[in-house]
Enzyme design. Structure first.
Site, short mmCIF file in Angstrom:
data_model
loop_
_atom_site.label_atom_id
_atom_site.label_comp_id
_atom_site.label_asym_id
_atom_site.label_seq_id
_atom_site.Cartn_x
_atom_site.Cartn_y
_atom_site.Cartn_z
N GLU A 86 51.94 34.89 72.56
CA GLU A 86 53.65 33.38 72.27
C GLU A 86 53.87 34.17 70.83
O GLU A 86 54.72 34.17 70.78
CB GLU A 86 53.29 32.54 72.82
N LEU A 87 52.86 33.97 70.21
CA LEU A 87 53.36 34.27 68.51
C LEU A 87 53.73 35.39 68.19
O LEU A 87 54.95 35.21 67.49
CB LEU A 87 52.44 33.59 67.66
#
Length: 151
Positions: A86-87
């Site tokens: 996600e990051l």
């Protein structure tokens, strides 16, 4: 939130990225409720991703469709490959889609995120062992982590 880019239609105002076991039932639930009460459209993934399954295309699309990404860094954030995926996607969207990223350092320091000091060093070491055949992935996670720690 009226900061939306004129060239992009955003589906969500905010995407929340967090490590569920650390923050879901306390900080994240309070933040989510406070944002919703103010009429802010928030995407919060409530599903637990199973080990071995890839991050869903729907989740990546939700990141892309969010004007803001709020990343809640907690002690075990880096232990989750899904959080790191996600990051990395959030940082990519920041660079390519002008998404605004807002980091929150929940009982960790920005310096420890930036430099991947403890408690994050052990998590990255474990990822390197697990993904030794795909070190590019781990490096992408490290780079995103370091960039987010500078925000």
């Amino acid at each position: 939130m009226s900061y939306a880019s004129p060239s992009k239609d955003w589906k969500y105002d905010v995407f929340l990225s967090f490590r569920g076991e650390d923050t879901r039932k306390n900080f994240v639930s309070h933040l989510y409720n406070a944002l919703k009460q103010r009429g802010i459209d928030v995407f919060k993934d409530d599903e637990r991703l199973e080990t071995g399954k890839p991050i869903s295309d729907e989740l990546l699309k939700a990141i892309e469709d969010s004007r803001f990404a709020v990343v809640i860094f907690s002690k075990s954030y880096a232990s989750s490959r899904w959080c790191l995926e996600e990051l990395a996607h959030i940082i990519k969207c920041q660079n390519e889609l002008e998404q605004t990223v807002i980091p929150i350092f929940y009982d960790v320091s920005p310096s420890d995120v930036r430099h991947q000091n403890p408690p994050f060093a052990e998590s990255f070491s474990q990822h390197e062992g697990k993904y030794k055949d795909d070190m590019e992935k781990v490096q992408r996670w490290r780079d995103a982590f370091a960039e987010a720690g500078k925000l």
